[in-house]
Design a protein around this motif. Structure first.
Motif, mmCIF file in Angstrom:
data_model
loop_
_atom_site.group_PDB
_atom_site.id
_atom_site.type_symbol
_atom_site.label_atom_id
_atom_site.label_comp_id
_atom_site.label_asym_id
_atom_site.label_seq_id
_atom_site.Cartn_x
_atom_site.Cartn_y
_atom_site.Cartn_z
ATOM 1 N N PHE A 258 0.724 -9.486 -15.620
ATOM 2 C CA PHE A 258 1.056 -9.929 -14.630
ATOM 3 C C PHE A 258 0.564 -9.145 -13.428
ATOM 4 C CE2 PHE A 258 5.144 -12.684 -16.208
ATOM 5 C CZ PHE A 258 3.642 -13.773 -16.620
ATOM 6 N N LEU B 38 -7.333 -11.080 -13.015
ATOM 7 C CA LEU B 38 -6.913 -12.719 -12.726
ATOM 8 C C LEU B 38 -8.874 -13.567 -13.293
ATOM 9 C CD1 LEU B 38 -4.860 -14.721 -13.857
ATOM 10 C CD2 LEU B 38 -5.050 -14.427 -10.764
ATOM 11 N N GLY C 32 -8.806 -14.747 -16.395
ATOM 12 C CA GLY C 32 -7.842 -15.935 -15.866
ATOM 13 C C GLY C 32 -6.402 -15.028 -16.800
ATOM 14 N N LEU C 33 -5.819 -15.452 -16.903
ATOM 15 C CA LEU C 33 -4.141 -14.840 -17.547
ATOM 16 C C LEU C 33 -4.287 -15.455 -18.951
ATOM 17 C CD1 LEU C 33 -1.585 -14.527 -16.699
ATOM 18 C CD2 LEU C 33 -0.311 -16.339 -16.738
ATOM 19 N N SER D 204 -2.636 -16.310 -22.644
ATOM 20 C CA SER D 204 -2.060 -17.419 -22.992
ATOM 21 C C SER D 204 -0.963 -16.623 -23.988
ATOM 22 C CB SER D 204 -3.466 -18.325 -23.869
ATOM 23 O OG SER D 204 -3.575 -17.317 -25.524
ATOM 24 N N VAL E 250 1.271 -14.407 -23.179
ATOM 25 C CA VAL E 250 2.167 -13.333 -21.986
ATOM 26 C C VAL E 250 3.372 -13.031 -23.037
ATOM 27 C CG1 VAL E 250 2.902 -12.842 -19.648
ATOM 28 C CG2 VAL E 250 1.035 -14.299 -20.422
ATOM 29 N N ASP F 91 -9.317 -25.851 -20.520
ATOM 30 C CA ASP F 91 -8.101 -25.049 -19.726
ATOM 31 C C ASP F 91 -7.842 -25.840 -18.262
ATOM 32 O OD1 ASP F 91 -8.041 -22.321 -21.137
ATOM 33 O OD2 ASP F 91 -9.659 -22.197 -19.914
ATOM 34 N N ARG G 298 2.050 -24.407 -23.045
ATOM 35 C CA ARG G 298 1.399 -22.367 -23.069
ATOM 36 C C ARG G 298 2.173 -22.502 -21.368
ATOM 37 N NH1 ARG G 298 -4.478 -20.406 -20.377
ATOM 38 N NH2 ARG G 298 -3.940 -18.592 -19.314
ATOM 39 N N THR H 66 4.770 -19.223 -20.716
ATOM 40 C CA THR H 66 4.159 -18.256 -19.427
ATOM 41 C C THR H 66 5.538 -17.976 -18.784
ATOM 42 O OG1 THR H 66 2.376 -18.828 -20.011
ATOM 43 C CG2 THR H 66 3.173 -17.638 -17.331
ATOM 44 N N LEU I 218 0.063 -10.700 -8.833
ATOM 45 C CA LEU I 218 -0.800 -10.914 -9.908
ATOM 46 C C LEU I 218 -1.251 -11.913 -9.184
ATOM 47 C CD1 LEU I 218 -1.457 -11.940 -13.030
ATOM 48 C CD2 LEU I 218 -0.471 -14.059 -12.433
ATOM 49 N N LEU I 219 -1.011 -12.860 -7.768
ATOM 50 C CA LEU I 219 -2.036 -13.169 -6.961
ATOM 51 C C LEU I 219 -2.035 -12.794 -5.499
ATOM 52 C CD1 LEU I 219 -2.006 -15.431 -9.003
ATOM 53 C CD2 LEU I 219 -0.648 -17.535 -7.098
ATOM 54 N N ALA J 134 -0.213 -19.022 -11.713
ATOM 55 C CA ALA J 134 -0.659 -17.672 -12.268
ATOM 56 C C ALA J 134 -1.871 -18.634 -13.221
ATOM 57 C CB ALA J 134 0.178 -16.869 -13.196
ATOM 58 N N ILE J 135 -1.583 -19.420 -14.124
ATOM 59 C CA ILE J 135 -2.527 -20.318 -14.955
ATOM 60 C C ILE J 135 -3.832 -20.964 -14.195
ATOM 61 C CG2 ILE J 135 -2.825 -21.592 -16.690
ATOM 62 C CD1 ILE J 135 0.144 -21.557 -17.670
ATOM 63 N N ALA K 86 -4.533 -20.404 -10.970
ATOM 64 C CA ALA K 86 -4.856 -19.531 -10.372
ATOM 65 C C ALA K 86 -6.401 -18.492 -11.577
ATOM 66 C CB ALA K 86 -4.399 -18.462 -9.350
ATOM 67 N N GLY K 87 -5.831 -18.399 -12.484
ATOM 68 C CA GLY K 87 -7.249 -17.574 -13.501
ATOM 69 C C GLY K 87 -7.892 -18.519 -14.147
ATOM 70 N N ALA K 88 -7.560 -19.696 -14.269
ATOM 71 C CA ALA K 88 -8.767 -20.323 -14.684
ATOM 72 C C ALA K 88 -10.286 -20.779 -13.535
ATOM 73 C CB ALA K 88 -8.357 -22.024 -15.181
ATOM 74 N N THR K 89 -10.822 -20.160 -14.289
ATOM 75 C CA THR K 89 -13.168 -20.358 -13.983
ATOM 76 C C THR K 89 -13.736 -21.225 -14.929
ATOM 77 O OG1 THR K 89 -13.593 -18.327 -15.049
ATOM 78 C CG2 THR K 89 -12.721 -17.996 -13.271
#
Lengths: 172, 320
Positions: free
Chosen positions: A63, A68, A72-73, A75, A77, B14, B31, B35, B52-53, B313-314, B316-319
């Protein structure tokens, strides 16, 4: 030492070296904070084998990472657990491999959200160079040069013995 | 590009948008739950914020009122260090004639990274996700009678925290299933996670005709349906349903379907009671149950923040 011959040093020997360095220097009540997952195993072993009263905590830096948007986060954590007061404590962050320094930056930031420690030191089993931040370890099992396209990590077998392994970097 | 088949997932498999629990693979649900477990700890410490964000902008767009859901999404976004703006669109541009997609386009031009959308029309968040810029993520915060995925997730997260193993549970959902997006999301989450028996209990007029299709057992008697269950979810009886022909009166509903300590005693002794809120005490639930030792209604609210942090959080991390 280089790994040109593809043999990695004995992690148990590095652990003994790291433990000897710490035994002569750390405060008798220094708290040990392991960074998941390799650093957490090391912190547990250090607590069991070092003299003194060393409480143990664990940090997952996910975190607090700075990647990020690109990576990405993670998987899996894990939950950060700091079961003691950080305020005024002498803390040693323990990790398996010191590389860019970004995980340690994240670990220090995590720690400070729990309080203001009196001091923070860093103990690592292996320093593989390649720093991208002004971070250095206080206790080092061994400096080691590893090809940049390989990830170096600690593993633990069923009997609790440590070993170093390399594998190509994963995308995530 | 997002595949047509599942708008929620990107090419790597994802989660890119969270629109519904239906069709979500088990690994993604697990997941999110795992998390969220890490975020529970963050919410219990003195500094409840992680960076994180940082720099991300999240817009809560509520075309339909909901103080609680909007507040928990706001808190979740703030604890992730995102910049969050909540718009009550009911009172805003749509009243002046602006379409949903124009509203979204304008907010995207303000560099939005994520939209949290509540709408009285089923499917509205899908419409937004279909037309959203590639970097933008959409979270469904409740659409019509369709789904309320973060509520379903926080329900199963609460159940997992108290009951650990889904594969041995019997879960009952009681009340107005017909109009309930909460029920639909929870049923999909429970069956995906391997709960062997999900029961729905209510008067025929408040149960969808084809509800068995979702793999649930139907009961019209509360006493019959509660026998031996591990988990009871009470649904809110919306007052507006009372005016139509669906129900006679609140007091008659309570006598037949209200959860009292006597009726709860038919469930397993360690059964837990959930309610998505807001509660109508004396209509679907007795105060003695709502405030009793088997109630996990307030923990649900607390866990709702961790679940929404995990989802954001998940995403925002996906691209792409």
């Amino acid at each position: 030492m280089s790994t040109m011959d593809n043999t990695l040093p004995d992690a148990e020997a590095l652990f003994a070296e790291l433990k000897a360095q710490m035994a002569s220097s750390i405060a008798f009540d220094a708290k040990l904070v392991g960074v998941f997952s390799g650093g957490a195993w090391l912190a547990d072993r250090l607590k069991a084998e070092l003299d003194g009263e060393h409480e143990v905590g664990y940090i997952d830096v996910s975190f607090y990472r700075d990647d990020l948007s690109t990576s990405g986060l993670k998987s899996n954590v894990r939950s950060t657990q700091i079961p003691f007061s950080v305020e005024g404590a002498h803390i040693v962050i323990v990790d398996d491999v010191l590389f860019t320094g970004r995980s340690i930056r994240a670990a220090v930031n995590t720690l400070f959200d729990y309080g203001r420690p009196a001091s923070v030191q860093l103990a690592v089993l292996v320093d593989r160079g390649g720093r991208e931040l002004p971070i250095a370890a206080d206790y080092v099992g061994m400096p080691l040069i590893v090809a940049t396209d390989l990830m170096l990590a600690l593993s633990k077998n069923d009997g609790g013995k440590f070993a170093l392994t390399t594998e190509p970097w994963k995308a995530r | 590009m997002l595949s047509k088949k599942n708008l929620q997932l990107n090419d790597n498999g994802d989660l890119h948008h969270l629109l519904a629990i239906e069709g979500l693979p088990k690994r993604i649900i697990e997941r999110i739950l795992d998390t969220a477990e890490s975020f529970v700890g963050i919410n219990e410490r003195e500094v409840k914020v992680v960076p994180l964000l940082r720099g991300k902008s999240i817009f809560n767009i509520f075309f339909e009122n909901s103080t609680r859901t909007r507040t928990t999404f706001e808190i979740a976004a703030k604890r992730l260090s995102a910049d969050v703006v909540s718009l009550d669109v009911q009172r805003s541009s749509t009243n002046k004639g602006e379409t949903i997609l124009d509203t979204i386009a304008n907010l995207t031009a303000m560099h939005a990274d994520m939209f949290v959308v509540r709408h009285s029309e089923s499917g509205a968040p899908y419409l937004i996700a279909q037309h959203a810029a590639p970097h933008v993520h959409v979270v469904n915060a409740g659409d019509g009678r369709h789904e309320h995925p973060t509520q379903g997730l926080l329900d199963v997260f609460t159940i997992r925290r108290y009951k650990k193993d889904f594969t041995r549970l019997t879960v009952a959902i009681v009340g107005d299933v017909l109009h309930s997006r909460v029920a639909r999301s929870q049923i999909h989450a429970l069956t995906t996670l391997g709960v062997p028996e999900v029961r729905v209990i209510g008067p025929r007029t408040l149960l969808p005709a084809d509800i068995e299709r979702l793999g649930v057992r139907v009961f019209t008697s509360l006493e019959e349906g509660l026998k031996g269950v591990d988990v009871v979810t009470m649904l809110r009886l919306q007052n507006e349903r009372m005016t139509g022909a669906l129900l006679p009166s609140a007091s008659e509903y309570f006598s037949r379907y209200g959860l009292t300590p006597q009726k709860l005693a038919l469930a397993k002794p360690d059964a837990i009671v959930l309610h998505p809120g807001p509660m109508n005490r004396g209509v679907e639930i007795d105060s003695a149950v709502a405030d009793g030792s088997q109630s996990v209604i307030l923990p649900q609210v607390t866990y709702g923040i961790a679940i929404r942090m995990a989802v954001m959080a998940i995403l925002a991390g996906a691209t792409r």
